[in-house]
Design a protein around this motif. Structure first.
Motif, PDB file in Angstrom:
ATOM      1  N   VAL A 180       0.860  -1.186   0.000  1.00  0.00           N
ATOM      2  CA  VAL A 180       0.000   0.000   0.000  1.00  0.00           C
ATOM      3  C   VAL A 180       0.898   1.237   0.000  1.00  0.00           C
ATOM      4  O   VAL A 180       1.942   1.250   0.656  1.00  0.00           O
ATOM      5  N   ASN A 181       0.475   2.264  -0.691  1.00  0.00           N
ATOM      6  CA  ASN A 181       1.258   3.495  -0.816  1.00  0.00           C
ATOM      7  C   ASN A 181       1.118   4.354   0.449  1.00  0.00           C
ATOM      8  O   ASN A 181       0.284   5.249   0.511  1.00  0.00           O
ATOM      9  N   THR A 182       1.916   4.032   1.470  1.00  0.00           N
ATOM     10  CA  THR A 182       1.868   4.768   2.749  1.00  0.00           C
ATOM     11  C   THR A 182       3.285   5.043   3.228  1.00  0.00           C
ATOM     12  O   THR A 182       4.259   4.591   2.632  1.00  0.00           O
ATOM     13  N   PRO A 190       3.268   4.868  -5.920  1.00  0.00           N
ATOM     14  CA  PRO A 190       2.018   5.332  -6.549  1.00  0.00           C
ATOM     15  C   PRO A 190       1.311   4.259  -7.374  1.00  0.00           C
ATOM     16  O   PRO A 190       0.111   4.362  -7.618  1.00  0.00           O
ATOM     17  N   LYS A 192       0.983   1.147  -6.443  1.00  0.00           N
ATOM     18  CA  LYS A 192       0.482   0.077  -5.569  1.00  0.00           C
ATOM     19  C   LYS A 192      -0.913   0.444  -5.056  1.00  0.00           C
ATOM     20  O   LYS A 192      -1.509   1.417  -5.496  1.00  0.00           O
ATOM     21  N   GLN A 194      -3.804   2.077  -2.994  1.00  0.00           N
ATOM     22  CA  GLN A 194      -3.889   3.360  -2.301  1.00  0.00           C
ATOM     23  C   GLN A 194      -4.601   3.164  -0.955  1.00  0.00           C
ATOM     24  O   GLN A 194      -5.480   2.300  -0.844  1.00  0.00           O
ATOM     25  N   ASP A 196      -6.889   4.735   0.405  1.00  0.00           N
ATOM     26  CA  ASP A 196      -8.356   4.853   0.258  1.00  0.00           C
ATOM     27  C   ASP A 196      -9.004   3.528  -0.132  1.00  0.00           C
ATOM     28  O   ASP A 196     -10.144   3.245   0.248  1.00  0.00           O
ATOM     29  N   ASP A 197      -8.277   2.726  -0.944  1.00  0.00           N
ATOM     30  CA  ASP A 197      -8.818   1.421  -1.348  1.00  0.00           C
ATOM     31  C   ASP A 197      -8.976   0.502  -0.129  1.00  0.00           C
ATOM     32  O   ASP A 197      -9.951  -0.238  -0.006  1.00  0.00           O
TER      33      ASP A 197
END
Ligand code: NJP
Length: 223
Positions: A180-182, A190, A192, A194, A196-197
């Motif tokens: 996850v993009n964290t 970017p 991978k 997000q 929000d998903d």
């Protein structure tokens, strides 16, 4: 009346995204993490339905206090999300530093147990829902065996916690993402998943009707 969700690791990434999405759907949220400044800024943005609750998941008393404060403020706790977690730069056992493993186990393993222990009395009253962030690393082989093992723990715990909770009408779902993009990674991801998903998956689990118990949601990056 609005329902209340307690979230650990709410100061960034998946936890922060879930807090935003939950408030947008009408939930009250309790925001738990160590960085009080981040929680306060997020709560100020989200408004009166968000309560900052600074604390460390490796300290059981921080969680007990936070859950009690949240229940006092909003009258009940309907769901709790054990999401806080950490990784390590080291790729595996051979090159890893044993003293760092203890810290990771304190957060990823004990932190999840402490969160459940503190939340369950409240969830029992509300016939509520426990969410946990597991991982693709808790279902498959990855580089980083100690992190992976800490997430296998989360999945194993959740299987049995679900049975415990079903006895009184509670439910439990593991959200298991791949990359996850964290801030979990030093570099942005970017392409991978997000945050929000993942937040959408968590709220979907909470939206299941009374006869369904969604036990695991597995998300992988597309491509
Ligand atoms: O990462 P990040 P994610 N006490 O770094 C908090 C899992 N996961 O959202 O305390 C309390 O943005 C920290 O807050 P702070 C991962 O294992 C991720 O990706 O203020 N809170 C921050 O809010 C983890 O379980 C990926 O520093 C503590 C949050 O945890 C979950 O997703 C893939 C704490 C971390 O936010 C959320 O991580 C996967 C403590 N002792 C699973 N220590 C991925 N990103 O690719 C940390 O499969 N926090």
């Amino acid at each position: 009346t609005a329902k209340t969700l307690f979230i650990t690791g709410a100061s960034s990434g998946i936890g922060e995204a879930t807090a935003r999405a939950a408030v947008a759907q009408g939930w009250n949220v309790g925001l738990f993490a160590r960085r009080a400044d981040k929680l306060q800024a997020l709560a100020a943005e989200l408004g009166e339905t968000a309560l900052p609750l600074p604390g460390d998941v490796s300290r059981t008393e921080d969680l007990t206090k936070a859950l009690a404060t949240l229940a006092d403020r909003f009258g009940a706790v309907d769901a709790a999300y054990a999401n806080a977690g950490m990784g390590l730069d080291h790729p595996g056992v051979e090159k890893g530093a044993p003293e760092e493993w203890r810290r990771m186990i304190d957060v990823n393993v004990m932190g999840v147990l402490y969160t459940a222990h503190a939340a369950l009395p409240h969830l029992r009253s509300s016939k509520g829902h426990m969410l946990l962030t597991g991982s693709a690393a808790g279902r498959r082989e990855i580089k980083g065996s100690v992190y992976g093992a800490s997430k296998w723990f989360v999945h194993g715990f959740a299987e049995n916690l679900a049975a415990e909770m079903h006895e009184w009408g509670g439910r439990c779902t593991v959200i298991a993402p791949g990359m996850v993009n964290t801030a979990f990674f030093d570099q942005p991801k970017p392409d991978k998943i997000q945050p929000d998903d993942v937040a959408r998956a968590a709220l979907f689990a909470l939206s299941a009707g009374p006869t369904a118990s969604l036990r695991e949601i597995f998300l992988m990056p597309q491509g």
